[in-house]
Scaffold this active site. Structure first.
Site, PDB file in Angstrom:
ATOM      1  N   ASP A   9      40.657  24.419  39.457  1.00  0.00           N
ATOM      2  CA  ASP A   9      41.190  25.655  38.901  1.00  0.00           C
ATOM      3  C   ASP A   9      42.075  25.190  37.736  1.00  0.00           C
ATOM      4  OD1 ASP A   9      42.847  27.747  38.274  1.00  0.00           O
ATOM      5  OD2 ASP A   9      43.275  28.283  40.351  1.00  0.00           O
ATOM      6  N   ILE A  10      41.806  25.693  36.538  1.00  0.00           N
ATOM      7  CA  ILE A  10      42.503  25.162  35.366  1.00  0.00           C
ATOM      8  C   ILE A  10      44.029  25.366  35.451  1.00  0.00           C
ATOM      9  CG2 ILE A  10      42.380  27.177  33.812  1.00  0.00           C
ATOM     10  CD1 ILE A  10      41.417  25.032  31.670  1.00  0.00           C
ATOM     11  N   GLY A  31      39.007  37.098  34.399  1.00  0.00           N
ATOM     12  CA  GLY A  31      38.524  35.713  34.445  1.00  0.00           C
ATOM     13  C   GLY A  31      39.628  34.684  34.351  1.00  0.00           C
ATOM     14  N   VAL A  32      39.374  33.683  33.545  1.00  0.00           N
ATOM     15  CA  VAL A  32      40.330  32.572  33.446  1.00  0.00           C
ATOM     16  C   VAL A  32      41.636  33.051  32.777  1.00  0.00           C
ATOM     17  CG1 VAL A  32      39.504  31.564  31.275  1.00  0.00           C
ATOM     18  CG2 VAL A  32      40.428  30.093  33.011  1.00  0.00           C
ATOM     19  N   ASP A  33      41.510  33.991  31.859  1.00  0.00           N
ATOM     20  CA  ASP A  33      42.671  34.557  31.168  1.00  0.00           C
ATOM     21  C   ASP A  33      43.638  35.192  32.195  1.00  0.00           C
ATOM     22  OD1 ASP A  33      44.288  35.468  29.159  1.00  0.00           O
ATOM     23  OD2 ASP A  33      42.906  36.969  28.367  1.00  0.00           O
ATOM     24  N   SER A 116      33.737  31.229  26.818  1.00  0.00           N
ATOM     25  CA  SER A 116      32.649  32.208  26.609  1.00  0.00           C
ATOM     26  C   SER A 116      31.573  32.222  27.685  1.00  0.00           C
ATOM     27  CB  SER A 116      31.952  32.009  25.245  1.00  0.00           C
ATOM     28  OG  SER A 116      32.779  32.483  24.221  1.00  0.00           O
ATOM     29  N   GLY A 118      31.704  32.990  30.813  1.00  0.00           N
ATOM     30  CA  GLY A 118      31.855  33.947  31.911  1.00  0.00           C
ATOM     31  C   GLY A 118      31.408  35.324  31.458  1.00  0.00           C
ATOM     32  N   VAL A 119      32.382  36.242  31.366  1.00  0.00           N
ATOM     33  CA  VAL A 119      32.083  37.629  30.974  1.00  0.00           C
ATOM     34  C   VAL A 119      31.405  37.688  29.600  1.00  0.00           C
ATOM     35  CG1 VAL A 119      33.180  39.859  30.457  1.00  0.00           C
ATOM     36  CG2 VAL A 119      34.021  38.466  32.324  1.00  0.00           C
ATOM     37  N   TYR A 120      31.730  36.762  28.704  1.00  0.00           N
ATOM     38  CA  TYR A 120      31.147  36.780  27.351  1.00  0.00           C
ATOM     39  C   TYR A 120      29.693  36.306  27.305  1.00  0.00           C
ATOM     40  CZ  TYR A 120      35.537  38.082  25.042  1.00  0.00           C
ATOM     41  OH  TYR A 120      36.660  38.758  24.628  1.00  0.00           O
TER      42      TYR A 120
HETATM   43  P1  ADP Z   1      34.895  34.377  28.685  1.00  0.00           P
HETATM   44  O1  ADP Z   1      35.316  35.816  28.519  1.00  0.00           O
HETATM   45  O2  ADP Z   1      35.289  33.512  27.519  1.00  0.00           O
HETATM   46  O3  ADP Z   1      33.469  34.256  29.065  1.00  0.00           O
HETATM   47  P2  ADP Z   1      35.795  33.986  31.426  1.00  0.00           P
HETATM   48  O4  ADP Z   1      37.187  33.897  31.911  1.00  0.00           O
HETATM   49  O5  ADP Z   1      35.016  35.192  31.877  1.00  0.00           O
HETATM   50  O6  ADP Z   1      35.840  33.845  29.854  1.00  0.00           O
HETATM   51  O7  ADP Z   1      34.998  32.677  31.878  1.00  0.00           O
HETATM   52  C1  ADP Z   1      35.049  31.440  31.236  1.00  0.00           C
HETATM   53  C2  ADP Z   1      34.708  30.338  32.219  1.00  0.00           C
HETATM   54  O8  ADP Z   1      35.870  30.043  32.982  1.00  0.00           O
HETATM   55  C3  ADP Z   1      33.634  30.724  33.225  1.00  0.00           C
HETATM   56  O9  ADP Z   1      32.698  29.641  33.310  1.00  0.00           O
HETATM   57  C4  ADP Z   1      34.379  30.897  34.535  1.00  0.00           C
HETATM   58  O10 ADP Z   1      33.573  30.489  35.644  1.00  0.00           O
HETATM   59  C5  ADP Z   1      35.525  29.920  34.357  1.00  0.00           C
HETATM   60  N1  ADP Z   1      36.739  30.198  35.127  1.00  0.00           N
HETATM   61  C6  ADP Z   1      37.218  31.370  35.610  1.00  0.00           C
HETATM   62  N2  ADP Z   1      38.398  31.203  36.216  1.00  0.00           N
HETATM   63  C7  ADP Z   1      38.701  29.867  36.095  1.00  0.00           C
HETATM   64  C8  ADP Z   1      39.781  29.028  36.519  1.00  0.00           C
HETATM   65  N3  ADP Z   1      40.829  29.521  37.181  1.00  0.00           N
HETATM   66  N4  ADP Z   1      39.734  27.712  36.198  1.00  0.00           N
HETATM   67  C9  ADP Z   1      38.689  27.186  35.524  1.00  0.00           C
HETATM   68  N5  ADP Z   1      37.642  27.903  35.099  1.00  0.00           N
HETATM   69  C10 ADP Z   1      37.635  29.227  35.391  1.00  0.00           C
END
Ligand code: ADP
Length: 338
Positions: A9-10, A31-33, A116, A118-120
């Protein structure tokens, strides 16, 4: 190791900076944000409000607040349409601008999510390739440790044909090795015999074991003929391949400081992963690889899956350390480098 892929988990990464796959408003999302904002606390959003957004491909920096990192670098990735709307260039710009910003703030370690992907909707394998290519290029002229943090192994682009071939090879040699290994009862018998022999030797009169002047001289003689060391072989091979030191350690995905340590401390023994990484960087044959490993006190073994993967790659002329590391990662084995 300059570039490492980790599953984590980042928000848990203890590095100088983590990168946030944000949106252009920088005012938080899912998501990660979302995970980063939750872990950092409300002050992160307050600071983000002062930045007035971020255009796609650009990057902005804030403090890390409650996160274990000093900084968060926010970048807005492209939304995937069909691959013909500048997605590749924009995603490359996200990595490049984030790394340049990290460098400007003297960060020595940075962790990226797969921006990008994930949701993107950017296809994961392609997103990983852009990340690896851009980071590797940047590391050619910068000293930094960069982590690509992935949530799932689906991102791995190792072609399924290559992966299947390697799995079949592992099955062949690993299973063979284990079938031909001595059975447990055989091992016990051998051990018993060894212990009996050792006991008998202990009972012998002491003077038999006392070193004589003649054996001292023999030992001195043998010590004067010590083989070429690991570092000497490494330097010789770099010369023979007409490479510079930097080309070699960068191709090996090995840190400059570690390379200098190996080069300057005569008896320094690197880890097996490091020794193998140099063998790959130097495109050594299988026999040369075994020779180089031996100098660091190791051997290639068919009892180790990681060794079998490396052996397979060398035999098939695959000296791309990033691809080898992707295969090792996918099989839950330790990557090469350090
Ligand atoms: P984007 O909108 O840029 O696609 P997302 O947050 O939807 O961003 O996803 C980007 C990547 O981060 C995806 O591959 C997702 O699986 C991954 N991700 C989501 N949460 C975490 C986390 N806590 N730590 C690391 N990677 C994550």
């Amino acid at each position: 190791m300059p570039l490492e892929i980790v599953r984590n988990d980042i928000t848990k990464m203890s590095v100088d900076a983590i990168v946030n796959a944000a949106n252009t408003t920088l005012l938080g999302g899912g998501g990660v944000d979302g995970a980063i904002h939750r872990a950092a606390g409300p002050q992160l959003l307050e600071e983000c409000r002062t930045l007035h957004g971020c255009r796609t491909g650009e990057a902005k920096i804030t403090r890390g607040y409650r996160l274990p990192c000093k900084y968060v670098i926010h970048t807005a990735g492209p939304i995937w349409q069909d691959g013909h709307h500048g997605e590749h260039e924009l995603l490359t710009a996200c990595y490049k601008n984030s790394l340049e910003l990290a460098d400007k703030y003297h960060c020595e370690s940075v962790a990226f999510p797969l921006i990008s992907s994930g949701v993107y909707g950017y296809p994961k394998a392609q997103a990983l390739k852009v990340a690896m290519d851009t980071i590797t290029q940047f590391l050619l002229d910068h000293d930094m440790t960069v982590y690509i943090v992935v949530f799932s192994k689906d991102a791995f682009e190792v072609s399924s044909k290559l992966f299947k071939d390697i799995e079949a090879y592992i099955d062949d040699v690993y299973v063979d090795e284990h079938l031909s290994a001595p059975s447990e009862s055989m091992r016990m018998r051998l051990q018993r015999r060894y212990l009996e022999k050792a006991k008998a030797t202990e009972a012998e009169p002491e003077e038999c074991c006392a070193p004589s002047m003649a054996s001292d001289a023999r030992l001195d003689d043998m010590l004067s003929q010590v083989d070429e060391s690991f570092a000497q072989m490494l330097i010789r091979k770099i010369d023979e391949k007409h490479m510079t030191d930097a080309q070699c350690y960068k191709r090996a995905n090995v840190d400059r400081r570690l390379f200098n340590k190996i080069k300057n401390i005569p008896d320094y023994k690197p880890s097996k992963q490091t020794a193998l990484a140099f063998a790959i960087a130097l495109e050594l044959s299988l026999n040369e690889t075994k020779d180089m490993l031996m100098k660091a006190g190791f051997a290639l073994s068919h009892s180790s899956k990681a060794d079998i993967v490396v052996e397979y790659c060398i035999m098939t002329g695959n000296y791309d350390i990033m691809e080898i590391n992707q295969i090792l990662f996918k099989l839950d084995l330790q990557p090469l480098g350090y």
